[in-house]
Design a protein around this motif. Structure first.
Motif, PDB file in Angstrom:
ATOM      1  N   ARG A  19      15.045  43.756  39.345  1.00  0.00           N
ATOM      2  CA  ARG A  19      14.776  44.083  37.942  1.00  0.00           C
ATOM      3  C   ARG A  19      15.208  42.925  37.045  1.00  0.00           C
ATOM      4  NH1 ARG A  19      16.609  49.639  37.098  1.00  0.00           N
ATOM      5  NH2 ARG A  19      14.671  50.056  38.188  1.00  0.00           N
ATOM      6  N   HIS A  20      16.385  42.376  37.300  1.00  0.00           N
ATOM      7  CA  HIS A  20      16.864  41.230  36.506  1.00  0.00           C
ATOM      8  C   HIS A  20      15.905  40.049  36.636  1.00  0.00           C
ATOM      9  CE1 HIS A  20      19.477  38.161  34.868  1.00  0.00           C
ATOM     10  NE2 HIS A  20      19.329  37.475  35.970  1.00  0.00           N
ATOM     11  N   TRP A  23      12.505  40.961  34.847  1.00  0.00           N
ATOM     12  CA  TRP A  23      12.656  41.056  33.400  1.00  0.00           C
ATOM     13  C   TRP A  23      12.985  39.705  32.774  1.00  0.00           C
ATOM     14  CZ3 TRP A  23      15.711  46.161  32.143  1.00  0.00           C
ATOM     15  CH2 TRP A  23      14.925  47.257  32.515  1.00  0.00           C
ATOM     16  N   SER A  24      13.693  38.848  33.499  1.00  0.00           N
ATOM     17  CA  SER A  24      13.975  37.505  32.982  1.00  0.00           C
ATOM     18  C   SER A  24      12.700  36.673  32.946  1.00  0.00           C
ATOM     19  CB  SER A  24      15.021  36.804  33.844  1.00  0.00           C
ATOM     20  OG  SER A  24      16.266  37.449  33.727  1.00  0.00           O
ATOM     21  N   ASP A  26       9.490  37.726  32.710  1.00  0.00           N
ATOM     22  CA  ASP A  26       8.427  38.146  31.792  1.00  0.00           C
ATOM     23  C   ASP A  26       8.890  38.324  30.343  1.00  0.00           C
ATOM     24  OD1 ASP A  26       9.719  40.609  31.632  1.00  0.00           O
ATOM     25  OD2 ASP A  26       8.145  41.731  32.653  1.00  0.00           O
ATOM     26  N   GLY A  27      10.159  38.021  30.062  1.00  0.00           N
ATOM     27  CA  GLY A  27      10.656  38.063  28.687  1.00  0.00           C
ATOM     28  C   GLY A  27      11.225  39.409  28.262  1.00  0.00           C
ATOM     29  N   THR A  28      11.187  40.396  29.137  1.00  0.00           N
ATOM     30  CA  THR A  28      11.696  41.730  28.797  1.00  0.00           C
ATOM     31  C   THR A  28      13.183  41.683  28.476  1.00  0.00           C
ATOM     32  OG1 THR A  28      10.036  42.796  30.175  1.00  0.00           O
ATOM     33  CG2 THR A  28      11.992  44.097  29.636  1.00  0.00           C
ATOM     34  N   ARG A  29      13.951  40.958  29.278  1.00  0.00           N
ATOM     35  CA  ARG A  29      15.398  40.883  29.053  1.00  0.00           C
ATOM     36  C   ARG A  29      15.708  40.310  27.676  1.00  0.00           C
ATOM     37  NH1 ARG A  29      19.789  37.920  29.319  1.00  0.00           N
ATOM     38  NH2 ARG A  29      18.714  35.976  29.678  1.00  0.00           N
ATOM     39  N   GLU A  30      14.996  39.270  27.271  1.00  0.00           N
ATOM     40  CA  GLU A  30      15.220  38.643  25.965  1.00  0.00           C
ATOM     41  C   GLU A  30      14.865  39.614  24.833  1.00  0.00           C
ATOM     42  OE1 GLU A  30      16.599  35.923  23.352  1.00  0.00           O
ATOM     43  OE2 GLU A  30      16.725  35.800  25.528  1.00  0.00           O
ATOM     44  N   ARG A  31      13.754  40.357  24.979  1.00  0.00           N
ATOM     45  CA  ARG A  31      13.362  41.334  23.954  1.00  0.00           C
ATOM     46  C   ARG A  31      14.386  42.463  23.838  1.00  0.00           C
ATOM     47  NH1 ARG A  31       8.501  40.416  26.437  1.00  0.00           N
ATOM     48  NH2 ARG A  31       8.511  42.457  27.470  1.00  0.00           N
ATOM     49  N   LEU A  32      14.899  42.928  24.978  1.00  0.00           N
ATOM     50  CA  LEU A  32      15.934  43.967  24.944  1.00  0.00           C
ATOM     51  C   LEU A  32      17.187  43.468  24.231  1.00  0.00           C
ATOM     52  CD1 LEU A  32      15.626  45.463  28.537  1.00  0.00           C
ATOM     53  CD2 LEU A  32      15.111  46.621  26.382  1.00  0.00           C
ATOM     54  N   GLN A  35      16.642  43.415  20.492  1.00  0.00           N
ATOM     55  CA  GLN A  35      16.679  44.753  19.902  1.00  0.00           C
ATOM     56  C   GLN A  35      18.103  45.278  19.787  1.00  0.00           C
ATOM     57  OE1 GLN A  35      14.018  47.225  22.162  1.00  0.00           O
ATOM     58  NE2 GLN A  35      12.188  46.216  21.356  1.00  0.00           N
TER      59      GLN A  35
END
Length: 76
Positions: A19-20, A23-24, A26-32, A35
């Motif tokens: 998951r890490h 998410w790293s 595809d940019g999901t971690r940065e968006r989370l 937020q």
């Protein structure tokens, strides 16, 4: 900390790692993170401490000469 040393409450370490990694990438971690920071605006205080005594450096990293020093006496 190694992935295999994660507390059991986070689930299987391979799942957390995958998951890490995804998410790293595809940019999901940065968006989370953005937020969470926006939601906690004014409540987050960054304290950073760097202890260089634990970072080994090669002897040449200290500014050693790359060329021999010039001769102080001429041999002519």
């Amino acid at each position: 900390m190694q992935w295999r040393d994660l507390p059991e409450r986070f689930g299987p370490w391979k799942t957390v790692y995958e998951r890490h990694r995804l998410w790293s990438a595809d940019g999901t971690r940065e968006r989370l993170l953005q937020q969470v920071q926006a939601a906690a605006a004014g409540e987050i205080h960054w304290d950073i401490s760097v202890d260089s005594t634990i970072v080994p450096a090669h002897q040449h990293a200290a500014g050693a000469r790359t060329q021999p020093p010039p001769n102080e006496r001429s041999t002519g």
